[in-house]
Motif scaffolding. Structure first.
Motif, PDB file in Angstrom:
ATOM      1  N   GLU A  22      18.764  71.881  48.624  1.00  0.00           N
ATOM      2  CA  GLU A  22      18.751  73.254  48.124  1.00  0.00           C
ATOM      3  C   GLU A  22      18.081  73.342  46.748  1.00  0.00           C
ATOM      4  OE1 GLU A  22      22.051  76.510  46.743  1.00  0.00           O
ATOM      5  OE2 GLU A  22      22.527  75.215  48.444  1.00  0.00           O
ATOM      6  N   ILE A  23      18.397  72.413  45.876  1.00  0.00           N
ATOM      7  CA  ILE A  23      17.805  72.419  44.528  1.00  0.00           C
ATOM      8  C   ILE A  23      16.314  72.110  44.592  1.00  0.00           C
ATOM      9  CG2 ILE A  23      17.806  71.201  42.321  1.00  0.00           C
ATOM     10  CD1 ILE A  23      20.871  71.019  42.611  1.00  0.00           C
ATOM     11  N   LEU A  24      15.915  71.165  45.440  1.00  0.00           N
ATOM     12  CA  LEU A  24      14.490  70.852  45.567  1.00  0.00           C
ATOM     13  C   LEU A  24      13.707  72.016  46.164  1.00  0.00           C
ATOM     14  CD1 LEU A  24      14.492  67.108  46.658  1.00  0.00           C
ATOM     15  CD2 LEU A  24      13.936  68.084  44.431  1.00  0.00           C
ATOM     16  N   GLU A  25      14.331  72.764  47.055  1.00  0.00           N
ATOM     17  CA  GLU A  25      13.681  73.947  47.607  1.00  0.00           C
ATOM     18  C   GLU A  25      13.444  74.981  46.503  1.00  0.00           C
ATOM     19  OE1 GLU A  25      14.872  77.482  50.673  1.00  0.00           O
ATOM     20  OE2 GLU A  25      15.418  75.432  51.229  1.00  0.00           O
ATOM     21  N   LEU A  26      14.449  75.172  45.631  1.00  0.00           N
ATOM     22  CA  LEU A  26      14.277  76.069  44.489  1.00  0.00           C
ATOM     23  C   LEU A  26      13.194  75.551  43.550  1.00  0.00           C
ATOM     24  CD1 LEU A  26      17.960  76.953  43.513  1.00  0.00           C
ATOM     25  CD2 LEU A  26      16.216  78.526  44.367  1.00  0.00           C
TER      26      LEU A  26
END
Length: 83
Positions: A22-26
């Motif tokens: 999720e953080i890498l997608e952001l």
């Protein structure tokens, strides 16, 4: 910093795989900075991974006793003395 480096740092810090994704997608979509990633981690209940408070490392009182822990070192004689 590469995405693979960011992923590795979070894996080493025991961040859940779903949270990492999720953080890498952001990161890839919004272009987050490392400080922003740390804020996202703290929102999810993790400790900051990428920002280090170097002021907390300025306490050198513990280093005074380092000399007492190690014995003296004797050098090896030269190879000419070996049999």
């Amino acid at each position: 910093m590469k995405v693979s480096d960011i992923r590795l740092e979070m894996e080493v810090a025991n961040v859940d795989e779903a949270d990492i994704a999720e953080i890498l997608e952001l990161y890839e979509s919004k272009g987050l900075t490392l400080n922003m990633i740390d804020e996202e981690l703290e929102k999810k209940g993790y400790n900051a991974v990428f920002s280090v408070d170097y002021d907390s490392y300025d306490d050198y009182d513990d280093f005074d006793d380092w000399d007492d822990e190690y014995s003296s070192v004797e050098k090896f004689p030269s190879k000419q003395n070996y049999k």
